[in-house]
Write a protein that holds these residues in place. Structure first.
Motif, PDB file in Angstrom:
ATOM      1  N   ARG A  31       0.837  -1.193   0.000  1.00  0.00           N
ATOM      2  CA  ARG A  31       0.000   0.000   0.000  1.00  0.00           C
ATOM      3  C   ARG A  31       0.875   1.248   0.000  1.00  0.00           C
ATOM      4  N   GLY A  32       0.530   2.196  -0.831  1.00  0.00           N
ATOM      5  CA  GLY A  32       1.234   3.469  -0.814  1.00  0.00           C
ATOM      6  C   GLY A  32       2.556   3.502  -1.560  1.00  0.00           C
ATOM      7  N   GLU A  33       2.857   2.452  -2.314  1.00  0.00           N
ATOM      8  CA  GLU A  33       4.099   2.498  -3.099  1.00  0.00           C
ATOM      9  C   GLU A  33       3.906   3.331  -4.361  1.00  0.00           C
ATOM     10  N   PHE A  34       4.991   3.860  -4.868  1.00  0.00           N
ATOM     11  CA  PHE A  34       4.964   4.556  -6.161  1.00  0.00           C
ATOM     12  C   PHE A  34       5.916   3.796  -7.059  1.00  0.00           C
ATOM     13  N   ILE A  35       5.363   3.090  -8.012  1.00  0.00           N
ATOM     14  CA  ILE A  35       6.159   2.170  -8.810  1.00  0.00           C
ATOM     15  C   ILE A  35       6.209   2.622 -10.256  1.00  0.00           C
ATOM     16  N   GLY A  36       7.408   2.609 -10.823  1.00  0.00           N
ATOM     17  CA  GLY A  36       7.557   2.887 -12.245  1.00  0.00           C
ATOM     18  C   GLY A  36       7.719   1.570 -12.986  1.00  0.00           C
ATOM     19  N   ILE A  37       7.125   1.456 -14.158  1.00  0.00           N
ATOM     20  CA  ILE A  37       7.270   0.244 -14.960  1.00  0.00           C
ATOM     21  C   ILE A  37       7.889   0.630 -16.294  1.00  0.00           C
ATOM     22  N   MET A  38       8.999  -0.029 -16.604  1.00  0.00           N
ATOM     23  CA  MET A  38       9.698   0.268 -17.857  1.00  0.00           C
ATOM     24  C   MET A  38       9.774  -0.987 -18.708  1.00  0.00           C
ATOM     25  N   GLY A  39      10.009  -0.789 -19.980  1.00  0.00           N
ATOM     26  CA  GLY A  39      10.172  -1.916 -20.889  1.00  0.00           C
ATOM     27  C   GLY A  39      10.010  -1.413 -22.294  1.00  0.00           C
ATOM     28  N   ILE A 164      -5.839   2.784  -5.735  1.00  0.00           N
ATOM     29  CA  ILE A 164      -4.734   2.380  -6.597  1.00  0.00           C
ATOM     30  C   ILE A 164      -4.910   3.109  -7.921  1.00  0.00           C
ATOM     31  N   LEU A 165      -3.856   3.738  -8.387  1.00  0.00           N
ATOM     32  CA  LEU A 165      -3.946   4.463  -9.648  1.00  0.00           C
ATOM     33  C   LEU A 165      -2.931   3.879 -10.625  1.00  0.00           C
ATOM     34  N   ILE A 166      -3.417   3.414 -11.762  1.00  0.00           N
ATOM     35  CA  ILE A 166      -2.528   2.875 -12.778  1.00  0.00           C
ATOM     36  C   ILE A 166      -2.502   3.846 -13.946  1.00  0.00           C
ATOM     37  N   LEU A 167      -1.322   4.194 -14.410  1.00  0.00           N
ATOM     38  CA  LEU A 167      -1.224   5.139 -15.523  1.00  0.00           C
ATOM     39  C   LEU A 167      -0.357   4.543 -16.618  1.00  0.00           C
ATOM     40  N   ASP A 168      -0.880   4.536 -17.834  1.00  0.00           N
ATOM     41  CA  ASP A 168      -0.140   3.988 -18.966  1.00  0.00           C
ATOM     42  C   ASP A 168       0.354   5.152 -19.821  1.00  0.00           C
ATOM     43  N   GLU A 169       1.639   5.426 -19.760  1.00  0.00           N
ATOM     44  CA  GLU A 169       2.252   6.508 -20.537  1.00  0.00           C
ATOM     45  C   GLU A 169       1.468   7.818 -20.425  1.00  0.00           C
ATOM     46  N   LYS A 187       2.783  13.206  -7.221  1.00  0.00           N
ATOM     47  CA  LYS A 187       3.500  13.162  -5.937  1.00  0.00           C
ATOM     48  C   LYS A 187       2.554  13.502  -4.787  1.00  0.00           C
ATOM     49  N   LYS A 188       1.659  14.474  -5.035  1.00  0.00           N
ATOM     50  CA  LYS A 188       0.722  14.872  -3.995  1.00  0.00           C
ATOM     51  C   LYS A 188      -0.232  13.709  -3.661  1.00  0.00           C
ATOM     52  N   LEU A 189      -0.754  13.060  -4.720  1.00  0.00           N
ATOM     53  CA  LEU A 189      -1.666  11.933  -4.501  1.00  0.00           C
ATOM     54  C   LEU A 189      -0.948  10.826  -3.744  1.00  0.00           C
ATOM     55  N   HIS A 190       0.324  10.616  -4.103  1.00  0.00           N
ATOM     56  CA  HIS A 190       1.108   9.587  -3.447  1.00  0.00           C
ATOM     57  C   HIS A 190       1.282   9.924  -1.972  1.00  0.00           C
ATOM     58  N   ALA A 191       1.550  11.206  -1.687  1.00  0.00           N
ATOM     59  CA  ALA A 191       1.718  11.633  -0.297  1.00  0.00           C
ATOM     60  C   ALA A 191       0.427  11.425   0.494  1.00  0.00           C
ATOM     61  N   GLN A 192      -0.723  11.477  -0.222  1.00  0.00           N
ATOM     62  CA  GLN A 192      -2.010  11.265   0.463  1.00  0.00           C
ATOM     63  C   GLN A 192      -2.302   9.782   0.654  1.00  0.00           C
ATOM     64  N   GLY A 193      -1.402   8.920   0.171  1.00  0.00           N
ATOM     65  CA  GLY A 193      -1.571   7.487   0.433  1.00  0.00           C
ATOM     66  C   GLY A 193      -1.993   6.651  -0.760  1.00  0.00           C
ATOM     67  N   THR A 194      -2.141   7.248  -1.946  1.00  0.00           N
ATOM     68  CA  THR A 194      -2.545   6.464  -3.116  1.00  0.00           C
ATOM     69  C   THR A 194      -1.377   5.596  -3.595  1.00  0.00           C
ATOM     70  N   ALA A 210       9.097   7.968  -8.873  1.00  0.00           N
ATOM     71  CA  ALA A 210       8.909   6.607  -8.372  1.00  0.00           C
ATOM     72  C   ALA A 210       9.949   6.255  -7.325  1.00  0.00           C
ATOM     73  N   HIS A 211       9.589   5.293  -6.466  1.00  0.00           N
ATOM     74  CA  HIS A 211      10.544   4.803  -5.482  1.00  0.00           C
ATOM     75  C   HIS A 211      11.058   3.435  -5.871  1.00  0.00           C
ATOM     76  N   ARG A 212      10.256   2.743  -6.666  1.00  0.00           N
ATOM     77  CA  ARG A 212      10.647   1.401  -7.056  1.00  0.00           C
ATOM     78  C   ARG A 212      10.429   1.283  -8.553  1.00  0.00           C
ATOM     79  N   LEU A 213      11.315   0.546  -9.201  1.00  0.00           N
ATOM     80  CA  LEU A 213      11.196   0.364 -10.649  1.00  0.00           C
ATOM     81  C   LEU A 213      11.093  -1.114 -10.969  1.00  0.00           C
TER      82      LEU A 213
END
Lengths: 278, 262, 181
Positions: A31-39, A164-169, A187-194, A210-213
């Motif tokens: 919960r509350g992670e900010f993840i980047g997905i690359m490929g 949970i918010l998923i964003l594609d490009e 970043k603001k939404l993430h700070a609010q716990g999303t 992101a904090h994790r990739l």
């Protein structure tokens, strides 16, 4: 763990031949992670997030959200729709209502919110996306400019206030100013716990937010770790036709301590220059 | 949306694939007559032998050739029963209410089913060995005489070939839009008719907007590249039919002629 | 009304034909949407309204034909009457748009499409009774198959087509019928 993927596989049937899109993906997202997905294009990253959103059904394996298997017969998908927001690539193409207000409120149509609460949420979402609520609410979303359309469409997802918010490009094709404003909002939404998952080719934006990739290559999870860890494998990434952030590349070239964000890089550079001068 | 579309082009290296699309289309029409003219044992035999021979020439797999058939099994059963049970005659084998089972009815039903099967396999042969673009170009050439009646054949061919090339893209866009609206919580199960009709707008409107946007962009691109109306389009130089094409046409005409006497 | 170039109308006609194939497939996953709602009628009507009678006619003929060739729907047996029906929709919708001018574009659209839908059903019914299913097709069958069974579809078409026309004008993808002075 909020999202768990267990041995997830996805195959497409193509003229009798099976082709693997994703193979044996195991993933835990808190919960509350900010993840980047690359490929690289076509590696299966969009399929991966669509599986998490319940828009695709896996060939085998499980997707657990808050501990519940979303593909089980007993699972009520409307719960998932309320919890998870998904911003598609080119979200501006999904606009259809006669006014901006109605389009943004579309996601709340089946919620049990009162009219006042709906209006408050629509106002909040539109203002978050940088609009003047009173000026924009009665406009036709189809007559707006490209960038404005995209922001209205994203507001339509944010109005549901998903956990949970998923964003594609989401930032591809935005002008620099709109992009920076949007990243700030994330970043603001993430700070609010999303919990946020963002697919992007923009290594700088990912390093910034992101904090994790997670790096997907040929349908498999290739790398998974903090941004610093992942970007320290510059060679591996470039074999997958991927880039590290500007700061990461420059700090390696200048033999500075490894940093991934622009701010950290500038600080390191200043320290180095200051140190040399003394 | 990964359902493969049946009757689609399958790449293979065969005589049929290499054949000129114009000649192939003419042969197809001739053989169509052969299939539909089948009435007696001999004529069915001729039709079947011809079809099997052409299938063998095509090098296509059995499943590719019969793909449409399997999907139409129920339909075939229904038309057989309709013919078998509703054929009006005096010599009924079995009667119940409005249903009359008769020998003539069964024979009639079998005829219809056999014709449909033969024609379906034949048209699968055509579409599996010819790309849609080749087919429209050939159609354009063969329809040329219609120009006498002031029918804009070139314009129609342009529209059809653009339509064909847009189908895969639009299919993908429609799928994305469907997913996006479902992710936003769209529902389609309302009982109220007006509500139900309205619930399709989130799907239909964006799909049409995307499609019209594509048409708009393409028209700009074509005008920018100097498109000046279908009538003045420079055509590829006329390629005469090869000997093998003429031979195939000759054989098909012979079979067709024979069929009329059987 | 500023007119669109013939090229643009031809290309819009082309995407409408493509949509005749795509829409039924896109609706496939939604329970009984494909059979009850007849989504193919929408592009045919719209093509007539936007591109004029001849392109409307072409869309009505080619749409079902291509769909049947590529996806097997509609099935061969239903194809000819359906082609007649949709071709008349496109043709009549286009013709009506040239004559009906109420100064309100949505009113023009609704009047034209209602006339087109009526004429199309009458012609298709007549064609069925006289040619395709001569002797077996009765008045009662006509009313039940073209009106009663189609009520959800008719309602959806009446909602969707004007909404589409309005949205396309708003998005500047087709010129305004009555430009603001």
């Amino acid at each position: 763990m909020q999202i768990q993927l267990k041995q997830l596989c996805l195959q497409y049937d193509c003229e009798g031949r099976k082709s693997d899109v994703l193979q044996d993906i195991d993933l835990q997202i808190g919960r509350g992670e900010f993840i980047g997905i690359m490929g690289r294009t076509g590696c299966g990253k969009t399929s991966l997030v669509q599986l998490m959103a319940g828009l695709l059904t896996p060939t085998s394996g499980q997707v657990l959200i808050d501990g519940e298997d979303i593909n089980s017969r007993h699972y009520d998908k409307t719960i998932l729709r309320g919890k998870l927001g998904y911003v598609f690539q080119y979200p501006e193409y999904q606009l259809f209502e006669t006014t901006v207000y109605r389009d943004v409120a579309f996601a709340l149509k089946y919620s049990k919110l009162s009219k006042k609460e709906v209006e408050a949420r629509v106002r909040q979402a539109l203002e978050d996306m940088g609009f003047d609520f009173a000026a924009i609410r009665e406009e036709s979303p189809l007559a707006l400019s490209g960038g404005e359309k995209r922001r209205v469409a994203i507001a339509g997802v944010l109005a549901a206030q998903p956990e949970i918010l998923i964003l594609d490009e989401p930032i591809a094709g935005l002008d620099p100013q709109a992009r920076d404003a949007f990243l700030k909002l994330l970043k603001k939404l993430h700070a609010q716990g999303t919990t946020i998952l963002m697919i992007s080719h923009n290594a700088d934006a990912l390093a910034d937010c992101a904090h994790r990739l997670i790096v997907i290559n040929d349908g498999k999870k290739a790398l998974d770790g903090t941004v610093e860890e992942v970007f320290s494998h510059e060679e591996v990434l470039s074999q997958m036709h991927l880039d590290v952030s500007f700061a990461s590349r420059m700090s390696k070239k200048l033999a500075l301590p490894h940093s991934v964000t622009y701010e950290a890089f500038v600080q390191n550079l200043k320290a180095k220059l200051g140190g040399d001068a003394q | 949306m990964n359902r493969s579309m049946t009757g689609q082009y399958v790449q293979k290296d065969s005589v049929l694939h290499k054949m000129d699309a114009r000649a192939k289309l003419l042969c197809f029409i001739l053989l169509l007559v052969v299939m539909l003219k089948a009435k007696t044992v001999f004529s069915y035999g001729l039709a079947a032998v011809t079809l099997v021979a052409v299938c063998a020439l095509s090098k296509l797999s059995f499943s590719a050739l019969t793909s449409t058939l399997s999907r139409m099994t129920t339909f075939l059963i229904v038309i057989f029963l309709m013919n078998a049970l509703f054929f009006s005659t005096q010599e009924a084998i079995w009667k119940w209410g409005i249903f009359t089972l008769s020998r003539e009815g069964i024979v009639q039903g079998l005829h219809v089913v056999a014709h449909v099967v033969l024609v379906l396999v034949l048209s699968n042969l055509l579409t599996c060995t010819t790309t849609p673009i080749e087919l429209t170009t050939a159609l354009e050439v063969l329809l040329k005489p219609l120009k006498v009646f002031r029918i804009p054949v070139e314009m129609i061919a342009l529209v059809l070939s653009v339509a064909l090339s847009f189908i895969p893209t639009l299919l993908q866009e429609a799928d994305t839009i469907r997913k996006a609206q479902i992710a936003r919580g769209a529902r389609f199960e309302s009982r109220n008719l007006i509500e139900k009709a309205r619930s399709f707008l989130p799907l239909i409107l964006p799909i049409f907007l995307c499609a019209f946007r594509r048409a708009d962009e393409l028209s700009l691109a074509m005008e920018a590249r100097g498109y000046r109306g279908a009538a003045k389009r420079t055509k590829k130089a006329k390629i005469p039919l090869k000997k093998s094409d003429l031979l195939a046409l000759g054989i098909c005409s012979c079979i067709c002629a024979v069929q009329f006497f059987l | 009304m500023t007119k669109m170039s013939i090229l643009k109308r031809a290309l819009i006609c082309a995407v409408c034909i493509a949509l005749c194939v795509v829409l039924p497939m896109a609706f496939h996953s939604i329970p009984d949407a494909g059979s009850i709602l007849s989504p193919m009628h929408i592009p045919a009507l719209l093509c007539g309204l936007v591109c004029g009678p001849w392109f409307g006619l072409l869309c009505g003929l080619a749409g079902p034909l291509l769909s049947s060739q590529l996806t097997g729907m509609p099935m061969m047996a239903y194809l000819p009457p359906m082609m007649v029906e949709l071709a008349v929709y496109g043709l009549v919708a286009g013709l009506m748009m040239q004559f009906v001018r109420t100064k309100k574009s949505l009113a023009d659209v609704v009047i034209s499409m209602i006339v087109a839908m009526l004429v199309g059903r009458i012609v298709a019914g007549a064609a069925k009774a006289l040619i395709f299913a001569a002797g077996e097709f009765t008045m009662a069958m006509w009313i039940s198959s073209y009106f009663v069974a189609m009520i959800p579809g008719i309602i959806m078409h009446l909602v969707a087509v004007p909404a589409l026309y309005y949205a396309l004008e708003k998005a500047h993808l087709i010129p305004r019928r009555y430009p603001k002075a």
